[in-house]
Design an enzyme around this catalytic site. Structure first.
Site, PDB file in Angstrom:
ATOM      1  N   CYS A   6       0.839  -1.202   0.000  1.00 56.90           N
ATOM      2  CA  CYS A   6       0.000   0.000   0.000  1.00 56.90           C
ATOM      3  C   CYS A   6       0.880   1.261   0.000  1.00 56.90           C
ATOM      4  O   CYS A   6       1.516   1.554  -0.997  1.00 56.90           O
ATOM      5  CB  CYS A   6      -0.989  -0.033   1.166  1.00 56.90           C
ATOM      6  SG  CYS A   6      -2.336   1.156   0.970  1.00 56.90           S
ATOM      7  N   HIS A  55      -3.757  -5.097  -0.425  1.00 56.56           N
ATOM      8  CA  HIS A  55      -3.367  -5.645   0.876  1.00 56.56           C
ATOM      9  C   HIS A  55      -3.374  -7.171   0.809  1.00 56.56           C
ATOM     10  O   HIS A  55      -4.436  -7.778   0.972  1.00 56.56           O
ATOM     11  CB  HIS A  55      -4.330  -5.158   1.960  1.00 56.56           C
ATOM     12  CG  HIS A  55      -4.120  -3.725   2.311  1.00 56.56           C
ATOM     13  ND1 HIS A  55      -3.230  -3.320   3.274  1.00 56.56           N
ATOM     14  CD2 HIS A  55      -4.647  -2.596   1.793  1.00 56.56           C
ATOM     15  CE1 HIS A  55      -3.235  -2.001   3.349  1.00 56.56           C
ATOM     16  NE2 HIS A  55      -4.083  -1.532   2.459  1.00 56.56           N
ATOM     17  N   GLU A  89      -2.435  -9.225   2.937  1.00 61.98           N
ATOM     18  CA  GLU A  89      -2.820  -9.783   4.241  1.00 61.98           C
ATOM     19  C   GLU A  89      -4.322  -9.727   4.456  1.00 61.98           C
ATOM     20  O   GLU A  89      -4.830 -10.259   5.446  1.00 61.98           O
ATOM     21  CB  GLU A  89      -2.071  -9.040   5.359  1.00 61.98           C
ATOM     22  CG  GLU A  89      -2.578  -7.639   5.700  1.00 61.98           C
ATOM     23  CD  GLU A  89      -2.156  -6.529   4.727  1.00 61.98           C
ATOM     24  OE1 GLU A  89      -1.639  -6.841   3.641  1.00 61.98           O
ATOM     25  OE2 GLU A  89      -2.377  -5.347   5.063  1.00 61.98           O
TER      26      GLU A  89
END
Lengths: 265, 208
Positions: free
Chosen positions: B83, B189, B191
């Protein structure tokens, strides 16, 4: 293509998922961690947890649930219910939330939205609007009021204007609940959805009223030529239909895709 | 061991949760001195987070991480930006326009600028299809056009197309991942991107 999101909503009271009809008549719907896991496996795009318990203990229990979910479910998590300060937001974010939603506390103190956006960025601040039809304007168009305290208190504030103001203050997303439609299964209030979407330049999540696959798909479809078919929402919140096993996320997505809605697989 | 840079913004717990799930050893870096390419305890560095371009750069400069990261990347040591960790690799951003003739410089590891999406609905929030370049190591084994989770208002615009490892569409077709030697960075992202995101993290860590 950006996909339209299907977001299961877990209303949590003292560690249990519950679901009411028009914000009343609560039924137990299961363990939040089990449900979160199940919906993630089914392809949920995001999860929303709302603490509807009144006590401090209920919130602490919810944050523990969010922490447990965050360790095994790798999709965005939103937490709302009783978040009144930036410190409350910090507790939720530290527990594993990616964003928080605010409703009553922002109506009482709109500056809270700006404070939260400064602390974490607009993308972490979701304004939850509980809207109810309250008459019509001079031109005969419906007027919605923003309600506080879980739909119990009419603030008299125009819900659409409130959404616009909140976005100017820094809200990055609108979670739009129709009190009239909530839990009825009679369909989302698409007129409300379209009105807010036209008014704000941020994503809008339609909530309240999902009773069939057709209604969910319709909330996400673009408006038709006559201006009244789809709701054009960026995401749809679904609760009862999933909790009580009437459908699955995959069924919802398959159906929505057949109606031309881009979904994520 | 992976070192995760915590510069004080964003939800870094989720990156740790994802690495733990994959069984990849990781801890927060104690400070920029741990990023010395010759003596670092880390095999690779992850730089995650949200945040404002100018605020993040100021924080990196004050903490000493800015210089440490530039040296780490300059030595071609394994790096993954997430990001804002992608955007800061570039020279400048429309999020931080020059004021009083002073420009906020990014880490300037990759030539190019960061621009605001030219559309009404900004930020982009949600899962977007991501088209990876053939032969990308980061995206190896991940289904073509897989969806990843994005949340951002600005996008990277590299000068050289060779730096682009993947693209997505939102008002424009834009660079959503870069890969150059041991340097990798993604706008989405991983994750928070379910199975595809975990595979990408595993691909990156597996190459260390």
């Amino acid at each position: 293509m950006l996909a339209k999101r299907i977001i299961p909503c877990l209303d949590v009271d003292d560690g249990r998922v519950v679901k009411g009809v028009q914000f009343k008549g609560i039924q137990d719907a299961g363990d939040p961690v089990d449900l979160a896991r199940r919906y993630n496996d089914q392809g949920a795009d995001e999860l929303t947890f709302l603490d509807i318990g009144a006590s401090y203990k209920s919130r602490a229990t919810l944050l523990d649930v969010v922490g447990r979910v965050a360790r095994e479910v790798f999709i965005p998590l939103c937490v709302g219910g009783g978040i009144r300060t930036v410190e409350d937001m910090r507790d939720a974010m530290n527990a594993g939330a990616d964003k928080v939603s605010v409703c009553t506390s922002a109506l009482r103190n709109p500056g809270l939205i700006a404070e939260m956006a400064r602390a974490y960025g607009s993308q972490c601040v979701v304004l939850s609007v509980d809207a109810k039809r309250c008459g019509a304007d001079a031109a005969g168009r419906p007027v919605w009021h923003a309600f506080a305290k879980g739909g119990r208190e009419d603030t008299g504030i125009d819900a659409v204007k409130w959404a616009v103001q909140a976005v100017e203050l820094g809200a990055g997303e609108i979670l739009l609940n129709s009190i009239d439609a909530d839990g009825t299964g009679a369909g989302y209030d698409l007129e409300l959805t379209r009105t807010v979407i036209e008014a704000v330049p941020v994503p809008v999540i339609a909530s309240g009223g999902a009773g069939s696959l057709e209604q969910i798909a319709r909330a996400l479809m673009p408006p038709g030529p006559e201006g009244n078919s789809g709701g054009d929402a960026d995401a749809a919140l679904v609760a009862s239909m999933l909790h009580f096993g009437r459908t699955t996320i995959a069924e919802i997505k398959t159906y929505a895709e057949s109606k031309g809605v881009t979904v994520r697989w | 061991m992976i070192g995760v840079v915590d510069y004080g913004a964003g939800n870094l717990g989720s990156v740790m949760n994802a690495l733990a799930r994959l069984g990849i050893g990781a801890r927060f870096a104690a400070g920029p001195e741990e990023l010395n390419p010759g003596s670092s305890p880390f095999d690779g560095i992850i730089f995650p987070g949200d945040g404002h371009f100018a605020t993040a750069m100021n924080s990196l400069e004050q903490s000493g991480y800015g210089r440490a990261l530039t040296e780490w990347i300059g030595a071609d040591k394994p790096f993954l930006g997430i990001c804002i960790g992608l955007q800061l690799l570039f020279e400048r951003s429309e999020e931080a326009p020059p004021s009083d003739g002073r420009e906020v410089r990014g880490l300037s590891v990759i030539p190019g600028s960061v621009r605001r999406f030219p559309g009404r609905k900004v930020p982009q929030i949600g899962w977007n299809q991501t088209k990876a370049r053939k032969g990308s190591r980061l995206f190896a084994g991940i289904p073509e056009d897989a969806f990843f989770y994005y949340i951002h208002s600005y996008y990277a615009d590299p000068v050289s197309p060779d730096d682009t490892a993947a693209e997505a569409d939102y008002y424009v077709t834009y660079c959503s991942a870069v890969e150059r030697g041991a340097l990798a960075a993604v706008q989405f992202h991983p994750e928070k991107s379910g199975t595809a995101g975990l595979m990408l993290l595993e691909n990156w860590a597996g190459g260390l």
